[in-house]
Scaffold this motif. Structure first.
Motif, short mmCIF file in Angstrom:
data_model
loop_
_atom_site.label_atom_id
_atom_site.label_comp_id
_atom_site.label_asym_id
_atom_site.label_seq_id
_atom_site.Cartn_x
_atom_site.Cartn_y
_atom_site.Cartn_z
N LEU A 45 43.25 44.87 -41.65
CA LEU A 45 43.34 44.32 -43.00
C LEU A 45 41.98 43.84 -43.49
O LEU A 45 41.26 43.14 -42.78
N LYS A 46 41.65 44.19 -44.74
CA LYS A 46 40.47 43.66 -45.41
C LYS A 46 40.93 42.98 -46.68
O LYS A 46 41.61 43.60 -47.51
N ILE A 47 40.58 41.71 -46.85
CA ILE A 47 40.99 40.94 -48.03
C ILE A 47 39.79 40.70 -48.94
O ILE A 47 38.72 40.28 -48.48
N LEU A 48 39.97 40.99 -50.22
CA LEU A 48 38.94 40.75 -51.23
C LEU A 48 39.54 39.92 -52.36
O LEU A 48 40.60 40.26 -52.88
N ASP A 49 38.87 38.83 -52.70
CA ASP A 49 39.29 38.01 -53.84
C ASP A 49 38.79 38.65 -55.13
O ASP A 49 37.58 38.78 -55.34
N TRP A 50 39.75 39.06 -56.00
CA TRP A 50 39.35 39.72 -57.25
C TRP A 50 40.55 39.75 -58.20
O TRP A 50 41.62 40.20 -57.82
N GLY A 51 40.36 39.24 -59.39
CA GLY A 51 41.43 39.31 -60.37
C GLY A 51 42.29 38.06 -60.41
O GLY A 51 42.05 37.08 -59.69
N ASP A 66 46.70 40.61 -64.31
CA ASP A 66 45.82 41.77 -64.20
C ASP A 66 46.56 42.94 -63.57
O ASP A 66 47.57 42.77 -62.87
N ILE A 67 46.05 44.15 -63.81
CA ILE A 67 46.61 45.38 -63.25
C ILE A 67 45.52 46.05 -62.43
O ILE A 67 44.41 46.27 -62.91
N PRO A 68 45.80 46.41 -61.17
CA PRO A 68 44.73 46.91 -60.29
C PRO A 68 44.34 48.35 -60.59
O PRO A 68 45.14 49.17 -61.02
N VAL A 69 43.06 48.65 -60.35
CA VAL A 69 42.52 50.01 -60.42
C VAL A 69 41.52 50.17 -59.27
O VAL A 69 41.06 49.19 -58.69
N SER A 70 41.19 51.41 -58.97
CA SER A 70 40.15 51.64 -57.97
C SER A 70 39.51 53.00 -58.18
O SER A 70 40.17 53.95 -58.63
N ALA A 71 38.22 53.08 -57.90
CA ALA A 71 37.45 54.33 -57.93
C ALA A 71 36.07 54.00 -57.38
O ALA A 71 35.76 52.84 -57.10
N ASN A 72 35.23 55.00 -57.25
CA ASN A 72 33.89 54.79 -56.70
C ASN A 72 32.92 54.48 -57.83
O ASN A 72 32.18 55.35 -58.31
N TRP A 73 32.93 53.20 -58.30
CA TRP A 73 32.10 52.82 -59.45
C TRP A 73 30.61 53.03 -59.19
O TRP A 73 29.83 53.26 -60.12
N ALA A 115 39.06 60.14 -45.48
CA ALA A 115 40.44 60.00 -45.94
C ALA A 115 40.65 58.75 -46.78
O ALA A 115 40.03 57.70 -46.56
N GLY A 116 41.56 58.88 -47.76
CA GLY A 116 41.95 57.74 -48.57
C GLY A 116 42.94 56.87 -47.84
O GLY A 116 43.61 57.31 -46.90
N ASN A 117 43.05 55.62 -48.27
CA ASN A 117 44.02 54.73 -47.67
C ASN A 117 44.69 53.90 -48.75
O ASN A 117 44.45 54.11 -49.94
N VAL A 118 45.52 52.95 -48.35
CA VAL A 118 46.35 52.21 -49.30
C VAL A 118 45.99 50.73 -49.29
O VAL A 118 45.24 50.24 -48.44
N GLY A 119 46.56 50.02 -50.24
CA GLY A 119 46.37 48.58 -50.34
C GLY A 119 47.31 48.02 -51.38
O GLY A 119 48.05 48.77 -52.05
N VAL A 120 47.31 46.70 -51.54
CA VAL A 120 48.08 46.06 -52.60
C VAL A 120 47.23 44.98 -53.25
O VAL A 120 46.35 44.39 -52.60
N PHE A 121 47.50 44.75 -54.52
CA PHE A 121 46.92 43.62 -55.25
C PHE A 121 48.01 42.56 -55.35
O PHE A 121 49.14 42.86 -55.76
N ARG A 122 47.68 41.33 -54.94
CA ARG A 122 48.65 40.23 -54.95
C ARG A 122 48.30 39.27 -56.08
O ARG A 122 47.41 38.40 -55.93
N PRO A 123 48.96 39.40 -57.25
CA PRO A 123 48.62 38.57 -58.40
C PRO A 123 48.73 37.07 -58.14
O PRO A 123 47.98 36.28 -58.72
N SER A 124 49.65 36.66 -57.27
CA SER A 124 49.85 35.23 -57.03
C SER A 124 48.63 34.57 -56.41
O SER A 124 48.42 33.36 -56.56
N THR A 125 47.81 35.36 -55.70
CA THR A 125 46.60 34.82 -55.06
C THR A 125 45.32 35.40 -55.63
O THR A 125 44.24 34.91 -55.32
N GLY A 126 45.45 36.45 -56.46
CA GLY A 126 44.25 37.11 -56.97
C GLY A 126 43.49 37.82 -55.87
O GLY A 126 42.26 37.86 -55.88
#
Length: 436
Positions: A245-251, A255-262, A223-234
């Protein structure tokens, strides 16, 4: 698997401006009344540089220019592309002269019928800038008089080398939208960067922006799930299946967020589209960075597995160009696939609506609260979901029930809630992210 991408800042597109010309002999120089316009055939043969221009608006008639955003300049410039307008010193369209400087005046929303190439800077409408300062909505100007002058609307760099740029211009053969070597094609005079003194940068949000994907796939969760990108912290704040919660530093901000199975295996990955460079910064499973040049300022990003019909498992990137209502999708081999879908004001979304084959595109139309989804056979499926102000997401939210098709949803900034649509049309509400 795919996702969607949100863009409260989703406005803007590419655009540019026209050309200028018309031989002038004094300052401020105007086309000589005695000069005969070139023949239609001679004008049609010209697709570079100026082809003459009409008389400029007298300074006393020049209305004070109001502020205009960069995205509006690009949208206005793009609005004349493909209309079949003929270059003319005397004719007008929407009140503006149909020559290079009239076109640039239209894109900058100046007084009608428009200035000429010798008048933009002396009249205080524009100022010279450096190459490093160029942004979409600025211009490259050859301020010579008459047919020796020309102006081109700058829409963004075509690549990181900044050796060429995406531009709009009006030449003798019509309105052009194309890549131009910096500062302009050789043999057409001296071009320098210039900026409309009334232009302003587009407002970008610093609040959360939604994203969706299958973050738990490595644990066997479909199943897919949700998340948010927080520009103030990247940072990405991703919600796992168990609500953790899983936090990843990126961006970074802007920036504008995207996601897929790269990677084509394991969980879906995160990434960002950086409008200032037209680049995607993608995070791979091992945390490494992959950069792809694709798109330009004003484009809105999407991601999905466009090549799945050929057995390719990995996701790829693309952009929706509001000025043309087109999706520009990048295939695994780097080739371009263009699909006409949507209109200005729409926000792009992507997902496997059919449950088989490649991922599909779609748009969320805030004005109607409807998703317009494109199926594999090109047919349209409309779903009522959401309202003005909502931001779209998509993933296979029902994957835990064995349902193969992608689902739509929205994130409501005012409440910080996701409203997800299941296959049976039922609603799942998840609190995630910070309300704006």
């Amino acid at each position: 698997m795919s996702t969607t991408h949100v863009l409260s800042r989703a406005l803007a597109v590419t655009a540019a401006a026209g050309l200028v010309a018309g031989i002038l002999t004094a300052a401020p120089a105007f086309a000589a009344d005695s000069a005969a316009p070139p023949s239609a055939a001679a004008i049609a043969a010209k697709d570079k540089g100026g082809a003459g221009q009409g008389r400029s608006v007298a300074p006393s008639q020049l209305a004070a220019s109001t502020q205009i955003s960069r995205s509006e300049v690009i949208n206005r410039a793009a609005s004349w592309v493909g209309l079949g307008l003929e270059y003319s010193w005397d004719n007008t369209y929407q009140g503006y002269r149909t020559d290079c400087s009239g076109y640039a005046s239209m894109a900058w929303h100046l007084g009608t019928p428009g200035l000429d190439t010798t008048s933009f800077v002396p009249n205080g409408v524009a100022s010279w800038i450096s190459k490093a300062e160029l942004k979409p909505g600025d211009a490259l100007l050859n301020d010579a008089a008459g047919a020796l002058g020309h102006i081109v609307i700058f829409a963004g760099w075509t690549d990181s080398s900044q050796s060429s740029y995406d531009a709009y211009e009006f030449t003798g053969s019509g309105v052009q939208h194309r890549a131009i070597p910096y500062p302009y094609f050789s043999g057409h005079g001296t071009f320098k960067p210039v900026r409309n003194n009334s232009i302003v940068d587009d407002v970008t949000t610093t609040g959360d922006e939604p994203v969706a994907g299958n973050w738990d796939a490595g644990n066997g969760s479909p199943a897919g799930n949700v998340g948010v990108f927080r520009p103030s912290t990247g940072q990405f704040h991703l919600r796992m299946d168990d609500g953790s919660l899983k936090i990843l530093d990126w961006g970074q901000a802007g920036d504008i967020p995207v996601s897929a199975n790269w990677d084509g295996a394991g969980p879906d990955n995160i990434g960002v589209f950086r409008p200032s460079t037209g680049q995607f910064h993608l995070r791979m499973d091992d945390g490494s960075l992959k950069i792809l040049d694709w798109g330009q300022a004003g484009d809105l990003p999407v991601a999905g597995n466009w090549d799945a019909g050929n057995g390719a498992p990995a996701g790829n990137v693309g952009v929706f160009r509001p000025s043309t209502g087109q999706f520009h999708l990048r295939m695994d081999d780097g080739s371009l696939k263009i699909l006409d879908w949507g209109q200005a004001g729409d926000i792009p979304v992507s997902g496997n609506w059919d449950g088989a084959g490649p991922d599909n595109i779609g748009v969320f139309r805030p004005s109607t609260g409807q998703f317009h989804l494109r199926m594999d056979d090109g047919s349209l499926k409309i779903l009522d979901w959401g309202q003005a102000g909502d931001l779209p997401v998509s993933a296979n939210f029902d994957g835990g029930n064995g349902a193969p098709a992608g689902n739509i949803g929205i994130w409501r900034p005012s409440t910080g809630q996701f409203h997800l649509r299941n296959d049976d049309g039922s609603l799942t509400v998840l609190d995630w992210g910070q309300p704006r």
